[in-house]
Design a protein around this motif. Structure first.
Motif, PDB file in Angstrom:
ATOM      1  N   ILE A  11       0.865  -1.178   0.000  1.00  0.00           N
ATOM      2  CA  ILE A  11       0.000   0.000   0.000  1.00  0.00           C
ATOM      3  C   ILE A  11       0.899   1.225   0.000  1.00  0.00           C
ATOM      4  O   ILE A  11       1.769   1.364   0.858  1.00  0.00           O
ATOM      5  CB  ILE A  11      -0.937   0.013   1.222  1.00  0.00           C
ATOM      6  CG1 ILE A  11      -1.825  -1.235   1.227  1.00  0.00           C
ATOM      7  CG2 ILE A  11      -1.792   1.279   1.227  1.00  0.00           C
ATOM      8  CD1 ILE A  11      -2.629  -1.415   2.495  1.00  0.00           C
ATOM      9  N   ALA A  12       0.697   2.103  -0.960  1.00  0.00           N
ATOM     10  CA  ALA A  12       1.539   3.287  -1.073  1.00  0.00           C
ATOM     11  C   ALA A  12       0.713   4.452  -1.600  1.00  0.00           C
ATOM     12  O   ALA A  12      -0.195   4.264  -2.409  1.00  0.00           O
ATOM     13  CB  ALA A  12       2.721   3.029  -2.002  1.00  0.00           C
ATOM     14  N   THR A  13       1.038   5.659  -1.138  1.00  0.00           N
ATOM     15  CA  THR A  13       0.342   6.864  -1.576  1.00  0.00           C
ATOM     16  C   THR A  13       1.348   7.829  -2.185  1.00  0.00           C
ATOM     17  O   THR A  13       2.430   8.041  -1.622  1.00  0.00           O
ATOM     18  CB  THR A  13      -0.375   7.546  -0.392  1.00  0.00           C
ATOM     19  OG1 THR A  13      -1.320   6.629   0.169  1.00  0.00           O
ATOM     20  CG2 THR A  13      -1.107   8.799  -0.847  1.00  0.00           C
ATOM     21  N   GLN A  14       1.010   8.383  -3.337  1.00  0.00           N
ATOM     22  CA  GLN A  14       1.857   9.362  -4.002  1.00  0.00           C
ATOM     23  C   GLN A  14       0.999  10.229  -4.915  1.00  0.00           C
ATOM     24  O   GLN A  14      -0.167   9.912  -5.157  1.00  0.00           O
ATOM     25  CB  GLN A  14       2.977   8.703  -4.814  1.00  0.00           C
ATOM     26  CG  GLN A  14       2.496   7.785  -5.926  1.00  0.00           C
ATOM     27  CD  GLN A  14       2.308   6.392  -5.439  1.00  0.00           C
ATOM     28  OE1 GLN A  14       3.200   5.834  -4.833  1.00  0.00           O
ATOM     29  NE2 GLN A  14       1.156   5.805  -5.705  1.00  0.00           N
ATOM     30  N   PRO A  15       1.541  11.321  -5.454  1.00  0.00           N
ATOM     31  CA  PRO A  15       0.777  12.127  -6.405  1.00  0.00           C
ATOM     32  C   PRO A  15       0.495  11.332  -7.675  1.00  0.00           C
ATOM     33  O   PRO A  15       1.299  10.492  -8.091  1.00  0.00           O
ATOM     34  CB  PRO A  15       1.703  13.314  -6.706  1.00  0.00           C
ATOM     35  CG  PRO A  15       2.687  13.336  -5.581  1.00  0.00           C
ATOM     36  CD  PRO A  15       2.852  11.920  -5.138  1.00  0.00           C
ATOM     37  N   CYS A  16      -0.632  11.601  -8.301  1.00  0.00           N
ATOM     38  CA  CYS A  16      -0.971  10.908  -9.544  1.00  0.00           C
ATOM     39  C   CYS A  16       0.129  11.078 -10.596  1.00  0.00           C
ATOM     40  O   CYS A  16       0.423  10.143 -11.358  1.00  0.00           O
ATOM     41  CB  CYS A  16      -2.288  11.445 -10.092  1.00  0.00           C
ATOM     42  SG  CYS A  16      -3.751  10.893  -9.191  1.00  0.00           S
TER      43      CYS A  16
END
Length: 304
Positions: A223-228
């Motif tokens: 699971i990872a979050t970053q800018p599109c």
């Protein structure tokens, strides 16, 4: 009978017994279709009520019988007739299920993972049963949608479930362009062979954050979050990141509301109330996302 436990330890039989005991007083009528959610990866995520109904059912309609058999064997559920029901035969298979229901049988419907009729076969069967005046009983369970949302850290607001975007490039780009105007979070699903193309399309949304949940509940969960805008590079940095099944959460837009009405309401409230209270009331009055209103309120106060 002893069965193999999905978490690697011997389970001396008790799963079905526990399921029967925990199923509760709810009536399980004959002649009904049971829409049964199954694990999205880890077999231990099956519910006791699902086991009870699968053991009780006279037949089980499966997206892929080869996929469902290992789940049934893991919990000692043997000898059930398995009926193939997938996207290519659902209309015809639904009629065969309806005939069984009219004979008073209980039929459970399962997909390969998660809840049938949600981006998986089953919706046509459910609609056909409802049209025939037959009862449909849903059994909730594991969901990649809610699992991904719970790990995305969305502080407020609801979300939109968009599922799989179109496969054709032009239609996919049009769908992403429409999502740019959706103020709420959006949940997408994608297969490994199309994830790179989806990432390229989402890159047009710039700095809007997206949480990628890959192989949820499985051994190589990530699971990872970053800018599109950075999603294509993130996927390309490691070949493993393009493998498995994907659920993506496009976070709410943090951009300031463009509408003059939002600014007008904010200015009026900020003149009389603390910032957080003004933002909360402005969100209720305008329907605009609270995150965007908060950033806009900070900008307005700085400009005064």
């Amino acid at each position: 009978m002893s069965v193999a436990s999905p978490i690697g330890k011997p389970s001396f039989d008790p799963a079905l017994q526990a399921a029967r005991q925990a199923a509760g007083p709810q009536h399980y009528p004959a002649g009904a279709l049971y829409v049964v959610a199954t694990p999205i990866g880890n077999l231990a995520d099956i519910t006791l009520r699902a086991l009870h109904v699968l053991a009780l059912a006279d037949a089980i309609a499966c997206e892929d019988t080869r996929h469902t058999q290992p789940l049934l064997r893991a919990y000692g559920i043997d000898g059930k007739p398995l009926l193939a029901l997938h996207e290519h035969n659902e209309a015809e298979a639904a009629q065969a299920v309806i005939e069984r229901l009219r004979r008073g049988e209980r039929v459970a419907c399962v997909s390969d993972a998660g809840t049938p009729a949600v981006s998986d076969p089953g919706a046509r069967l459910v609609a056909a049963c409802a049209a025939a005046g037959l009862r449909v009983v849903p059994l909730p369970g594991a969901s990649s949608v809610t699992a991904a949302v719970s790990a995305a850290g969305l502080a407020e607001g609801g979300f939109v479930f968009a599922g799989f975007l179109p496969a054709k490039p032009g239609e996919r780009q049009a769908a992403v362009a429409a999502l740019a105007h959706e103020a709420r979070a959006v949940v997408l699903l994608e297969a490994p062979h199309r994830i790179a193309a989806l990432a390229e399309a989402l890159a047009a949304l710039g700095e809007r954050p997206v949480t990628v949940a890959r192989e949820l509940t499985k051994q190589f969960e990530q699971i990872a979050t970053q800018p599109c805008a950075g999603l294509p590079a993130w996927l390309a940095a490691d070949a493993q990141r393009q493998r498995g099944e994907f659920a993506l959460v496009l976070h709410p837009s943090a951009a300031a509301p463009a509408a003059d009405e939002s600014d007008r309401v904010l200015r009026l409230l900020l003149a009389e109330l603390p910032l957080k209270t003004a933002v909360r009331l402005a969100a209720e009055l305008t329907g605009a996302p609270r995150n965007g209103l908060y950033e806009r309120a900070l900008a307005l106060k700085s400009a005064d």
